[in-house]
Design an enzyme around this catalytic site. Structure first.
Site, short mmCIF file in Angstrom:
data_model
loop_
_atom_site.label_atom_id
_atom_site.label_comp_id
_atom_site.label_asym_id
_atom_site.label_seq_id
_atom_site.Cartn_x
_atom_site.Cartn_y
_atom_site.Cartn_z
N ASP A 83 0.89 -1.16 0.00
CA ASP A 83 0.00 0.00 0.00
C ASP A 83 0.93 1.22 0.00
OD1 ASP A 83 -1.57 2.18 0.67
OD2 ASP A 83 -2.85 1.05 2.04
N GLU A 176 1.75 2.59 13.11
CA GLU A 176 0.69 2.54 12.10
C GLU A 176 -0.36 1.63 12.73
OE1 GLU A 176 -1.87 1.45 10.31
OE2 GLU A 176 -0.75 0.22 8.88
N GLU A 185 -10.32 -2.67 15.22
CA GLU A 185 -9.09 -3.31 15.66
C GLU A 185 -8.56 -2.69 16.95
OE1 GLU A 185 -4.67 -4.45 14.05
OE2 GLU A 185 -5.92 -3.15 12.85
N HIS A 325 -5.39 0.18 1.18
CA HIS A 325 -5.96 -1.11 1.58
C HIS A 325 -7.08 -0.93 2.59
CE1 HIS A 325 -3.35 -0.68 5.11
NE2 HIS A 325 -4.13 -1.59 5.68
C1 LIG Z 1 -1.02 -2.37 11.15
S1 LIG Z 1 0.35 -3.37 11.55
C2 LIG Z 1 1.70 -2.30 11.19
C3 LIG Z 1 3.03 -3.03 11.04
C4 LIG Z 1 4.22 -2.15 10.68
N1 LIG Z 1 4.42 -1.10 11.65
C5 LIG Z 1 4.05 -1.53 9.32
O1 LIG Z 1 3.83 -0.32 9.24
O2 LIG Z 1 4.10 -2.26 8.33
C6 LIG Z 1 0.26 -3.36 13.29
C7 LIG Z 1 1.20 -4.35 13.99
O3 LIG Z 1 1.08 -4.15 15.40
C8 LIG Z 1 1.13 -5.39 16.06
N2 LIG Z 1 0.43 -5.20 17.34
C9 LIG Z 1 -0.90 -4.96 17.52
N3 LIG Z 1 -1.18 -4.82 18.82
C10 LIG Z 1 -0.02 -4.96 19.49
C11 LIG Z 1 0.35 -4.94 20.87
N4 LIG Z 1 -0.56 -4.70 21.81
N5 LIG Z 1 1.65 -5.13 21.20
C12 LIG Z 1 2.58 -5.37 20.23
N6 LIG Z 1 2.29 -5.41 18.91
C13 LIG Z 1 1.02 -5.20 18.54
C14 LIG Z 1 0.45 -6.36 15.10
O4 LIG Z 1 0.85 -7.69 15.34
C15 LIG Z 1 0.90 -5.80 13.75
O5 LIG Z 1 2.06 -6.47 13.28
#
Ligand SMILES: C[S@@+](CC[C@H](N)C(=O)[O-])C[C@H]1O[C@@H](n2cnc3c(N)ncnc32)[C@H](O)[C@@H]1O
Length: 385
Positions: A83, A176, A185, A325
């Site tokens: 994206d 993000e 989410e 996305h």
């Molecule tokens: C939307 S993705 C963004 C990934 C990356 N920062 C990027 O920009 O490509 C959010 C990520 O946060 C992680 N995540 C969500 N909640 C979390 C938490 N409470 N502690 C650690 N990681 C978390 C998810 O597993 C996911 O890989």
């Protein structure tokens, strides 16, 4: 209209279609079925091959792990990385504003593959702590090492809410976290938790502003296809499903030509100051028709901005911007409204995290039109699951 490419909720935590398609051949029955219809089926690897595959994929992963931990699979990260509106925006913010990162301690909340941490390290951060709770953290560690940033980036595998950070404070929090309809989410709470625990008094959160917007569209063809379809399915009345279909906001791309009214800002959130409670709200709206047309649905989308940059930066997920996305979120109306140019569709929207599962969202929509050709007033409920 050919705008609908399917309502697959894939990246950003939605589990439905992307996960389902990844799991397509998990059951033997399904595999047999696919053979019968002449599709190609991968050869079953021999023991040696299996071991080799386990080494690459991770032997302890099952379809259930993928289902409950969608971020462990690379596919979801591939979609987010590809994206370009999303990823390039973050890259531009970081590389064009190195003054925010140079010699700073950065915390990457939900690091995934570590892409934002790598951008920050490249921009001169003193140290980056990349927290990721899914299995992708192992990949992030390897990616950091392969790219020669092990001295600058520390990947911590675990939940933000449960880990110990080796430093008491950080200068920058980058994340993000946005979901469909901005808040689906509910990862925002994790960012707010990290902010309150670790951000220095003069620290910055990136992005620091997010806003939710609303507009109204003509959508006869697709409403017919997705909602009215249930009235007569091969001659049978399945309209009981219609009620459920109406209640589920549809994540999809909307053609800008379908927009009938102005676009209204519903809510702005200041990520540097807000509390988790601010993600529950009721806001009024007043949409003014820009032409004579029918209205079948309201459409919500969000914008994010990075106001601490030299020059304000950000991106929009609206129907007039390049598709992301996140697409847009379509809320179908019970009524087909006939609206004349200049008339107003007024109402309010209430957004709350679901009590049982706070990652889901409940939406209450009240609308009313007192027009020349049409009078309607109704309250509808939606659930984003
Ligand atoms: C939307 S993705 C963004 C990934 C990356 N920062 C990027 O920009 O490509 C959010 C990520 O946060 C992680 N995540 C969500 N909640 C979390 C938490 N409470 N502690 C650690 N990681 C978390 C998810 O597993 C996911 O890989």
């Amino acid at each position: 209209m050919d705008r609908r490419k399917g309502d697959n909720r894939d990246a950003n935590g939605g589990l439905a279609e992307a996960t389902a398609s990844r799991l397509r051949f998990d059951s033997d029955e399904e595999a047999v079925e696919s053979e019968e219809v002449g599709m190609e089926v991968e050869e079953i690897p021999d023991a040696e091959g299996e071991e080799a595959a386990d080494e690459v994929i991770g032997s302890d992963k099952t379809s259930a792990d993928y289902y409950f931990d969608s971020y462990s699979h690379f596919g979801i990260h591939e979609e987010m990385l590809k994206d370009v509106v999303r990823t390039k925006s973050y890259q531009n913010v970081i590389t064009q504003n190195s003054f925010l990162f140079k010699d700073k301690i950065v915390l990457d909340v939900g690091a995934g593959t570590g892409i934002l941490s790598l951008f920050c390290a490249k921009a001169g951060a003193k140290h980056v702590y990349a927290i990721e709770c899914s299995q992708m953290a192992d990949m992030a560690k390897e990616i950091v090492k392969t790219n020669g940033y092990s001295d600058v980036i520390t990947v911590i595998k675990g939940k933000v809410e449960e880990i110990d950070l080796p430093v008491p404070k950080v200068d920058v929090i980058i994340s993000e976290w946005m979901g469909y309809f901005l808040l689906f989410e509910n990862m925002l709470n994790t960012v707010l938790y990290a902010r309150d625990k670790w951000l220095a008094d003069d620290g910055v959160v990136l992005p620091d502003k997010a806003s939710l917007h609303l507009t109204a569209i003509e959508d006869a063809e697709y409403k017919d296809d997705k909602i009215e379809f249930w009235n007569n399915v091969y001659g049978f009345d399945m309209s009981c499903i219609k009620k459920q279909a109406m209640m589920e906001p549809l994540v999809d791309t909307v053609d800008a030509n379908q927009i009938v009214t102005n676009c209204q800002l519903l809510k702005t959130m200041d990520i540097s100051k807000m509390t988790p409670g601010d993600a529950s709200f009721t806001v009024p709206f007043k949409l003014v028709a820009e032409r004579n047309d029918y209205i079948h649905a309201l459409v919500a989308y969000f914008n994010v901005s990075f106001t601490k940059c030299h020059k304000m930066m950000g991106f929009s997920t609206g129907p007039r911007s390049k598709a992301t996305h996140w697409k847009q979120t379509v809320l179908y109306l019970e009524d087909v409204l006939t609206i004349c140019e200049g008339e107003t569709l007024t109402g309010s929207m209430t957004v709350t995290p679901n009590k049982k599962n706070p990652r889901d969202i409940d939406i209450k929509l009240k609308y009313s039109l007192n027009g020349h050709r049409c009078q309607a007033s109704r309250t509808q409920y939606y659930k984003m699951r």
